[in-house]
Enzyme design. Structure first.
Site, mmCIF file in Angstrom:
data_model
loop_
_atom_site.group_PDB
_atom_site.id
_atom_site.type_symbol
_atom_site.label_atom_id
_atom_site.label_comp_id
_atom_site.label_asym_id
_atom_site.label_seq_id
_atom_site.Cartn_x
_atom_site.Cartn_y
_atom_site.Cartn_z
ATOM 1 N N SER A 34 0.666 -1.406 0.038
ATOM 2 C CA SER A 34 -0.319 0.021 -0.102
ATOM 3 C C SER A 34 1.092 1.371 0.051
ATOM 4 O O SER A 34 1.769 1.226 0.708
ATOM 5 C CB SER A 34 -0.679 0.160 1.277
ATOM 6 O OG SER A 34 -1.251 1.444 1.508
ATOM 7 N N TYR A 45 -2.543 -1.514 10.610
ATOM 8 C CA TYR A 45 -2.082 -1.893 9.570
ATOM 9 C C TYR A 45 -1.172 -1.719 8.434
ATOM 10 O O TYR A 45 -0.418 -2.088 7.762
ATOM 11 C CB TYR A 45 -3.583 -1.466 8.825
ATOM 12 C CG TYR A 45 -3.710 -1.662 7.476
ATOM 13 C CD1 TYR A 45 -3.713 -3.007 7.106
ATOM 14 C CD2 TYR A 45 -3.832 -0.571 7.076
ATOM 15 C CE1 TYR A 45 -4.140 -2.638 5.657
ATOM 16 C CE2 TYR A 45 -3.751 -0.574 5.401
ATOM 17 C CZ TYR A 45 -3.863 -1.542 4.938
ATOM 18 O OH TYR A 45 -4.278 -2.351 3.632
ATOM 19 N N LYS A 84 2.263 -4.164 7.237
ATOM 20 C CA LYS A 84 2.708 -3.612 4.983
ATOM 21 C C LYS A 84 3.802 -3.556 5.230
ATOM 22 O O LYS A 84 5.137 -4.196 4.057
ATOM 23 C CB LYS A 84 1.290 -3.177 4.290
ATOM 24 C CG LYS A 84 -0.038 -3.249 4.098
ATOM 25 C CD LYS A 84 0.026 -4.392 3.155
ATOM 26 C CE LYS A 84 -1.360 -4.638 3.112
ATOM 27 N NZ LYS A 84 -1.749 -5.858 2.751
#
Ligand code: UDP
Length: 343
Positions: A126, A151, A155
């Site tokens: 992302s 979160y 990544k």
């Protein structure tokens, strides 16, 4: 025909990628635990492709289960790893669950890939890894900033795990795709995003508002340093994003090196404000959006859009679809959901 294991293949980006894999001549094999997706997605995919899909229902954290799939399907030559928790706010509340699920599932997959000698991996990353970039548009060499949420951190960590594994194992070739903001749905309206509960993301919230499910869309702040004061993002049609995964696999297939790790931005290269999105939606659908300006949302970056030169050049991938098409497709999909009595 080579088979590709698609973890989280019943999810939003996963399902569109499965369709594009079929179109490109791959045989996608889905693994999904349906924790954030629905079985009906399979029907949607099959109605577009006209083909039966191989589905393994289960969890990527379960090593025996993943090993069993590789054992059962010796045609699998690569994996696309989507399966992950993805709600930023929830990750702040349940960090341990996010770290456990998102990192462990990757570790299980990598271990199993090495055991079964499967070389190619495409990882779903992302643009959150950049935070608020110092320079725009953001290139892949921009520094990775401290993550704003657990979160986002998963990544970053997963990218590092892959990079280290590639360097050490000398056996795996991997591409991380750093997505900007995926929006829209398949133009056939057979598959699209299925937000559970109240959507966090702009476009599903907007379409649900216009459909009368939500009272109003709140714009999170209009006092940013942007042309109209609202935040800027790079919105990419989910089908274009899906095609980037196919291009990444083709690329890995062609590279005969034993070891390779590459990172690519997947964006259009254009930034749009929240107000641009609303106005474009209104002009393309003829619908009115009931919105008001509210306060800023914690953790939002002011503006980010991609420099997509690297993926354009090296993967021979370019966006084909516009924001208008994406918003039109998102609206058509919302109407299908409403007719189904869903949302
Ligand atoms: N946004 C908004 N209202 C909403 C949801 C999102 O104004 O109800 C804005 C948000 O502040 C951001 C943009 O829309 O500038 C895209 O947000 P989204 O959550 O879709 O993606 P993000 O870029 O945060 O991952």
């Amino acid at each position: 025909m080579s088979s590709i294991l698609v973890t989280g293949g019943a999810g939003y980006i996963g399902s569109h990628t499965v369709v594009e894999l079929f179109r490109a001549g791959y045989n996608p094999v889905i693994i999904d635990n349906f924790s954030n997706s629905e079985k009906s997605v399979l029907k949607g995919i099959e109605s577009i492709t006209g083909e039966r899909i191989t589905l393994y229902t289960g969890d990527c954290n379960d090593a025996d289960f993943v090993n069993y799939i590789f054992e059962s399907d010796p045609e699998i030559t690569g994996c696309i790893h989507f399966a992950a928790y993805k709600a930023v706010g929830e990750s702040v509340e349940k960090p341990v669950e996010y770290y456990k699920n998102n990192i462990n599932s990757l570790l299980v997959l990598l271990t199993s890939m090495m055991q079964f000698n499967i070389k190619n991996l495409v990882f779903s990353s992302s643009c959150t890894v950049y935070g608020q970039p110092d320079e725009l548009p953001v290139t892949e060499s921009s520094p990775v900033k401290k993550a704003e949420s657990p979160y986002g951190n998963t990544k970053q960590i997963c990218e590092e795990v892959i990079e280290d594994t590639v360097a050490a194992a000398g056996e795996i070739k991997a591409v991380s795709l750093r997505y900007f903001n995926p929006v829209g749905a398949h133009p056939s309206s057979q598959i699209g995003e299925l937000p559970i509960g109240t959507p966090n993301n702009l476009v599903p919230f907007l379409t649900q508002t216009v459909a009368g499910i939500r009272k109003e869309l709140v714009i999170f702040g209009d006092d940013y340093d942007t042309p109209d004061g609202t935040c800027v993002r790079d919105y990419i049609h989910v089908l274009d994003l899906a095609q980037a995964h196919v291009k990444a696999l083709d690329y890995l297939d062609k590279k005969k090196n034993d070891s390779l790790y590459r990172v690519f931005n997947v964006g259009t290269g254009n930034g749009h404000t929240v107000l641009d999105v609303i106005k474009t939606f209104e002009s393309v659908t003829g619908e009115k959006v009931n919105y008001r300006v509210g306060t800023r949302r914690a953790g939002d970056v002011e503006k980010v859009w991609a420099n997509a030169d690297k993926i354009n050049k090296e993967l021979n991938w370019k966006t084909q679809l516009t924001l208008k098409q994406a918003l039109n497709d998102a609206w058509s999909w919302q109407k299908v959901l409403k007719n189904r009595g869903k949302q």
